[in-house]
Enzyme design. Structure first.
Site, mmCIF file in Angstrom:
data_model
loop_
_atom_site.group_PDB
_atom_site.id
_atom_site.type_symbol
_atom_site.label_atom_id
_atom_site.label_comp_id
_atom_site.label_asym_id
_atom_site.label_seq_id
_atom_site.Cartn_x
_atom_site.Cartn_y
_atom_site.Cartn_z
ATOM 1 N N MET A 10 0.845 -1.194 0.000
ATOM 2 C CA MET A 10 0.000 0.000 0.000
ATOM 3 C C MET A 10 0.880 1.243 0.000
ATOM 4 S SD MET A 10 -2.950 -1.314 2.671
ATOM 5 C CE MET A 10 -4.038 0.087 2.353
ATOM 6 N N GLY A 12 -0.205 4.327 -0.287
ATOM 7 C CA GLY A 12 -0.912 5.522 0.164
ATOM 8 C C GLY A 12 -1.663 6.190 -0.961
ATOM 9 N N GLY A 13 -1.667 5.558 -2.147
ATOM 10 C CA GLY A 13 -2.398 6.072 -3.295
ATOM 11 C C GLY A 13 -3.703 5.328 -3.500
ATOM 12 N N ASP A 15 -4.784 3.511 -6.119
ATOM 13 C CA ASP A 15 -4.760 2.206 -6.783
ATOM 14 C C ASP A 15 -4.513 1.066 -5.799
ATOM 15 O OD1 ASP A 15 -5.143 3.435 -9.307
ATOM 16 O OD2 ASP A 15 -3.005 3.885 -9.428
ATOM 17 N N MET A 35 5.969 0.729 2.600
ATOM 18 C CA MET A 35 7.408 0.954 2.731
ATOM 19 C C MET A 35 7.662 2.447 2.928
ATOM 20 S SD MET A 35 8.883 -1.450 -0.343
ATOM 21 C CE MET A 35 8.068 -0.435 -1.573
ATOM 22 N N CYS A 105 13.109 0.201 -8.016
ATOM 23 C CA CYS A 105 12.251 0.152 -6.825
ATOM 24 C C CYS A 105 11.444 -1.143 -6.806
ATOM 25 C CB CYS A 105 11.326 1.363 -6.802
ATOM 26 S SG CYS A 105 10.331 1.478 -5.299
ATOM 27 N N CYS A 202 8.857 9.940 -8.075
ATOM 28 C CA CYS A 202 8.187 10.281 -6.817
ATOM 29 C C CYS A 202 9.089 11.043 -5.854
ATOM 30 C CB CYS A 202 7.629 9.024 -6.159
ATOM 31 S SG CYS A 202 8.874 7.834 -5.593
#
Length: 360
Positions: A10, A12-13, A15, A35, A105, A202
């Site tokens: 997750m 925090g967005g 999707d 993370m 990432c 990001c």
């Protein structure tokens, strides 16, 4: 009866929030994890505005987990993120390349660090909010395919996934389009339903990558990257520049020089810090070398595949020929601004087959 235990990454967005909610509805035992990868207070970025996994994003992910009634973990990955994503990002620009940090990432954090957490929690699956699909053939073999939403499809960033992990992957929003994801999230009362998408890189945000580099690389190292701008292919010196890290292939604005015709960055030579500029016609190439390939399925030597050379590239047919270091791609039509540091990603129809790193 539960369909199995799944760890949801997750960010925090919206999707990944929707992914978690869908899995709860579908009868999985869902665990959320975020993370924490970067201290955004060190940068000129507004947290939560196009960022990913910042402290505000962590709070949003926790709020979604609370809303869904699922356990939630925060995993501190800052040291790993610095070593696996930030440092290679900076190094690539200083070597005249244009990096692709999202792949690193995914490779070293989402599908490595989180996979370890998945096993620690004895989960059967790991899920993300990526726009992609898992498809099973008639023999029960799982493969990654492009999503229903072609514009949002993110399979380009997934070519380094370990093939053995594919059957354990779930991409719950892969059959949805972005507006549907937002509408669904709103119907579930998720705080992220109308949250802005992350844009660009990001951890760079809206400050621009040049400023990020300036903030994180010693000034004497940046000074050593100054050099000349030359006309391609003649070699005429046209100007000097403040560092090769300020340029990328195909760039036409902000070249640091005035000229009577529009010129483009054709090549960046890190050996002597020369930035070569020329007419747009010199940007096109029929052949591309790809190194350090990762394959999710076998490729026949000489097979014609659809190849994407950047995210949002529609893809183009190319013959994929094996070499000692990877593959040589021979495109049917010349491709514009093939850029070292980016990935060339191979598709067989809608199936993600693999990819590698572009080198010139």
């Amino acid at each position: 009866m539960s369909k199995g235990r799944v760890l949801v990454a997750m960010s925090g967005g919206v999707d990944s929030s929707a992914a978690a909610a869908l899995l709860v509805e579908q009868g999985y035992e869902v665990i959320g994890a975020t993370m924490q990868v970067w201290d955004y207070s060190t940068c000129d970025i507004e947290e939560g505005n196009g960022t990913c996994c910042s402290s505000i994003d962590v709070d949003d992910a926790r709020a979604v987990a609370d809303r869904l009634g699922i356990p939630f973990y925060v995993i501190n990955c800052e040291a790993k993120f610095r070593a696996a994503v930030i440092d290679p990002f900076l190094k690539a620009y200083l070597e005249g390349q244009t990096p692709l940090p999202c792949v690193n990432c995914n490779t070293y954090l989402k599908f490595d660090h989180l996979v370890k957490k998945m096993r620690e929690l004895e989960c059967d699956y790991i899920a993300t909010g990526h726009y992609a699909k898992i498809v099973y053939d008639d023999k029960g073999k799982a493969s990654i395919h492009t999503s229903t939403d072609d514009w949002k499809d993110q399979t380009y960033f997934l070519f380094t996934i370990d093939p053995e992990l594919v059957p354990k992957l779930l991409f719950p929003v892969g059959d949805m389009k972005k507006p549907q994801v937002r509408e669904y999230s709103e119907s579930r009362g998720l705080v992220t339903a109308r949250k802005k998408d992350s844009q660009g890189i990001c951890f760079v945000g809206n400050q621009g990558y040049q400023n990020f580099i300036k903030d994180h690389v010693k000034s004497e190292i940046l000074a050593s990257k100054k050099g000349l701008i030359k006309r391609f292919p003649e070699g005429q010196v046209m100007a000097s520049h403040e560092g090769i890290h300020n340029y990328t292939y195909g760039q036409s604005k902000g070249l640091g020089m005035d000229y009577h015709e529009k010129l483009f960055v054709i090549k960046i030579d890190a050996s002597d810090n020369t930035v070569w500029v020329g007419e747009e016609k010199h940007l096109f190439a029929n052949e591309v070398d790809v190194v350090d390939p990762k394959l999710l399925d076998e490729i026949q030597d000489g097979e014609i595949m659809n190849v994407k050379i950047r995210y949002q590239h529609k893809g183009a047919p190319a013959q994929v020929i094996k070499t000692a270091s990877g593959f040589k791609l021979k495109f049917t039509e010349p491709q514009r601004a093939v850029t070292p540091g980016q990935a060339a990603v191979f598709y067989r129809d809608r199936q993600l087959v693999g990819g590698g790193w572009i080198t010139l």
